[in-house]
Design a protein around this motif. Structure first.
Motif, PDB file in Angstrom:
ATOM      1  N   PRO A   1       0.827  -1.206   0.000  1.00 53.03           N
ATOM      2  CA  PRO A   1       0.000   0.000   0.000  1.00 53.03           C
ATOM      3  C   PRO A   1       0.864   1.260   0.000  1.00 53.03           C
ATOM      4  O   PRO A   1       2.030   1.215   0.399  1.00 53.03           O
ATOM      5  CB  PRO A   1      -0.807  -0.133   1.294  1.00 53.03           C
ATOM      6  N   SER A   2       0.289   2.351  -0.460  1.00 49.64           N
ATOM      7  CA  SER A   2       1.046   3.590  -0.579  1.00 49.64           C
ATOM      8  C   SER A   2       1.321   4.202   0.788  1.00 49.64           C
ATOM      9  O   SER A   2       0.594   3.975   1.763  1.00 49.64           O
ATOM     10  CB  SER A   2       0.281   4.584  -1.455  1.00 49.64           C
ATOM     11  N   GLN A   3       2.394   4.988   0.844  1.00 51.09           N
ATOM     12  CA  GLN A   3       2.746   5.730   2.045  1.00 51.09           C
ATOM     13  C   GLN A   3       2.337   7.190   1.856  1.00 51.09           C
ATOM     14  O   GLN A   3       2.366   7.717   0.748  1.00 51.09           O
ATOM     15  CB  GLN A   3       4.245   5.648   2.310  1.00 51.09           C
ATOM     16  N   VAL A   4       1.976   7.822   2.951  1.00 52.32           N
ATOM     17  CA  VAL A   4       1.463   9.193   2.906  1.00 52.32           C
ATOM     18  C   VAL A   4       2.285  10.063   3.846  1.00 52.32           C
ATOM     19  O   VAL A   4       2.676   9.628   4.937  1.00 52.32           O
ATOM     20  CB  VAL A   4      -0.038   9.242   3.290  1.00 52.32           C
ATOM     21  N   ALA A   5       2.543  11.283   3.424  1.00 51.97           N
ATOM     22  CA  ALA A   5       3.226  12.265   4.268  1.00 51.97           C
ATOM     23  C   ALA A   5       2.657  13.648   3.954  1.00 51.97           C
ATOM     24  O   ALA A   5       1.966  13.840   2.945  1.00 51.97           O
ATOM     25  CB  ALA A   5       4.732  12.229   4.035  1.00 51.97           C
ATOM     26  N   ARG A   6       2.947  14.597   4.816  1.00 53.45           N
ATOM     27  CA  ARG A   6       2.451  15.965   4.626  1.00 53.45           C
ATOM     28  C   ARG A   6       3.568  16.950   4.918  1.00 53.45           C
ATOM     29  O   ARG A   6       4.509  16.663   5.658  1.00 53.45           O
ATOM     30  CB  ARG A   6       1.240  16.246   5.530  1.00 53.45           C
ATOM     31  N   GLN A   7       3.402  18.153   4.356  1.00 56.83           N
ATOM     32  CA  GLN A   7       4.382  19.211   4.594  1.00 56.83           C
ATOM     33  C   GLN A   7       3.678  20.560   4.511  1.00 56.83           C
ATOM     34  O   GLN A   7       2.888  20.799   3.592  1.00 56.83           O
ATOM     35  CB  GLN A   7       5.517  19.150   3.583  1.00 56.83           C
ATOM     36  N   THR A   8       3.972  21.406   5.478  1.00 56.37           N
ATOM     37  CA  THR A   8       3.399  22.757   5.493  1.00 56.37           C
ATOM     38  C   THR A   8       4.446  23.733   4.969  1.00 56.37           C
ATOM     39  O   THR A   8       5.571  23.804   5.489  1.00 56.37           O
ATOM     40  CB  THR A   8       2.958  23.154   6.917  1.00 56.37           C
ATOM     41  N   LEU A   9       4.058  24.482   3.935  1.00 59.34           N
ATOM     42  CA  LEU A   9       4.944  25.475   3.336  1.00 59.34           C
ATOM     43  C   LEU A   9       4.193  26.780   3.176  1.00 59.34           C
ATOM     44  O   LEU A   9       2.946  26.826   3.257  1.00 59.34           O
ATOM     45  CB  LEU A   9       5.437  24.986   1.971  1.00 59.34           C
ATOM     46  N   SER A  10       4.928  27.833   2.934  1.00 56.87           N
ATOM     47  CA  SER A  10       4.288  29.139   2.717  1.00 56.87           C
ATOM     48  C   SER A  10       4.808  29.742   1.422  1.00 56.87           C
ATOM     49  O   SER A  10       5.927  29.457   0.982  1.00 56.87           O
ATOM     50  CB  SER A  10       4.559  30.081   3.888  1.00 56.87           C
ATOM     51  N   ILE A  11       3.978  30.602   0.817  1.00 53.33           N
ATOM     52  CA  ILE A  11       4.356  31.278  -0.410  1.00 53.33           C
ATOM     53  C   ILE A  11       3.758  32.678  -0.393  1.00 53.33           C
ATOM     54  O   ILE A  11       2.633  32.890   0.089  1.00 53.33           O
ATOM     55  CB  ILE A  11       3.878  30.488  -1.655  1.00 53.33           C
ATOM     56  N   ALA A  12       4.514  33.626  -0.879  1.00 50.39           N
ATOM     57  CA  ALA A  12       4.067  35.020  -0.893  1.00 50.39           C
ATOM     58  C   ALA A  12       4.162  35.563  -2.314  1.00 50.39           C
ATOM     59  O   ALA A  12       5.024  35.159  -3.092  1.00 50.39           O
ATOM     60  CB  ALA A  12       4.923  35.866   0.051  1.00 50.39           C
ATOM     61  N   VAL A  13       3.258  36.514  -2.641  1.00 50.54           N
ATOM     62  CA  VAL A  13       3.255  37.181  -3.943  1.00 50.54           C
ATOM     63  C   VAL A  13       3.302  38.675  -3.689  1.00 50.54           C
ATOM     64  O   VAL A  13       2.482  39.218  -2.938  1.00 50.54           O
ATOM     65  CB  VAL A  13       1.990  36.826  -4.760  1.00 50.54           C
ATOM     66  N   SER A  14       4.283  39.339  -4.280  1.00 50.63           N
ATOM     67  CA  SER A  14       4.413  40.790  -4.123  1.00 50.63           C
ATOM     68  C   SER A  14       4.112  41.483  -5.444  1.00 50.63           C
ATOM     69  O   SER A  14       4.127  40.865  -6.512  1.00 50.63           O
ATOM     70  CB  SER A  14       5.827  41.144  -3.660  1.00 50.63           C
ATOM     71  N   GLY A  15       3.856  42.757  -5.342  1.00 50.17           N
ATOM     72  CA  GLY A  15       3.493  43.506  -6.539  1.00 50.17           C
ATOM     73  C   GLY A  15       4.674  43.938  -7.359  1.00 50.17           C
ATOM     74  O   GLY A  15       4.538  44.330  -8.519  1.00 50.17           O
ATOM     75  N   SER A  16       5.851  43.908  -6.815  1.00 49.75           N
ATOM     76  CA  SER A  16       7.033  44.329  -7.579  1.00 49.75           C
ATOM     77  C   SER A  16       8.263  43.673  -7.010  1.00 49.75           C
ATOM     78  O   SER A  16       8.246  43.084  -5.937  1.00 49.75           O
ATOM     79  CB  SER A  16       7.181  45.855  -7.544  1.00 49.75           C
TER      80      SER A  16
END
Length: 282
Positions: A267-282
């Motif tokens: 059976p498959s293995q499962v994992a998770r990861q918390t990441l962040s991403i930001a978008v700026s105007g310039s």
């Protein structure tokens, strides 16, 4: 129409026309097709039995060292009594499955292969006379046919039906003890885990963005999904972990996202990861 190989005793005066004579003129090594290693033979060599599914060359049990590629040269001469017959004969021979100007081939029914056939020259038209002084119209071609010469014996691979294994514990065996192991026991693979280096860089509005999420352990290929949060407008996530797109709006602060990771184990293995991403105007 008669087609035959020329021999020294052949007399044109004794022939019927139209007539096509084939003369072997030379053989040379084709160094442009040289290769090393072993190759599977996609047909049953002479004297060896065909395999059950002979139409599938990938199932061939025969192999050998890479053959020596050869170029075999021939001269083909067509003879007719009338010019009109020669014109018609040349037209027939120039068809795609006979002596075409390019992309020629030669089918060999004896081994089921198709050989490359190149026109080196011709048709060259001349007029001559036979031994009785009768006029003959002649057209000649020089052709080259690809071939291979196997220098080693043909290896016949026999499909293995049963494998008998004795499994023992390696440390115990090294200490002089044979501790049998159950062959049905499945060793646990290394756990799948998102790479600690995953850190999507900041994005800019209107600028194409791409970042690849990576993982270790488990059984590739890996499959990624977004389990919590929403990607910035204009960005998307592919199943293989590619973040891509062109952002259309800025974020007030970095967005926290939870990515789910699944490997291809059974059976498959499962994992998770918390990441962040930001978008700026310039």
């Amino acid at each position: 129409m008669t087609i035959r190989f020329r021999n020294p005793e052949y007399e044109l005066a004794d022939s019927g026309f139209p007539l096509v004579l084939i003369t072997h003129t030379g053989i040379s090594r084709d160094t442009d097709r040289e290769a090393r290693g072993y190759t599977t033979i996609g047909y049953a060599p002479e004297g060896l039995a065909p395999w059950p599914d002979i139409n599938d060359p990938t199932r061939s049990p025969y192999s050998a060292q890479m053959p020596v590629p050869l170029a075999i040269d021939y001269q083909i001469e067509a003879f007719t009594r009338k010019q009109a017959h020669m014109t018609e004969l040349i037209g027939q021979l120039l068809q795609f499955d006979r002596l075409p100007p390019r992309f020629g081939y030669l089918q060999v029914p004896q081994d089921g292969t198709v050989r490359r056939l190149d026109i080196l020259g011709g048709p060259e038209s001349t007029e001559t006379k036979d031994q009785l002084g009768k006029r003959l119209f002649v057209a000649a071609w020089s052709i080259r046919v690809s071939a291979e010469l196997f220098l080693s014996e043909i290896d016949h691979l026999t499909q293995v039906q049963t494998i008998a294994l004795d499994l023992v514990d390696a440390p115990a065996y090294a200490a002089g003890h044979q501790v049998p192991l159950d062959p049905t026991v499945r060793l646990s693979p290394v756990a799948v885990a998102p790479s600690a280096s995953n850190a999507p860089p900041p994005a800019l509005i209107g600028t194409p963005y791409q970042y690849a999420l990576t993982a270790t352990g488990g059984v590739p290929p890996y499959h990624w999904v977004l389990e919590s949060g929403a990607l910035p407008p204009g960005l998307a996530l592919t199943e293989d972990g590619q973040l891509f797109g062109t952002p259309t709006a800025p974020t007030v602060s970095p967005i926290s996202l939870v990515f789910g990771l699944t490997d291809s184990d059974s059976p498959s293995q499962v994992a998770r990861q918390t990441l962040s991403i930001a978008v700026s105007g310039s």
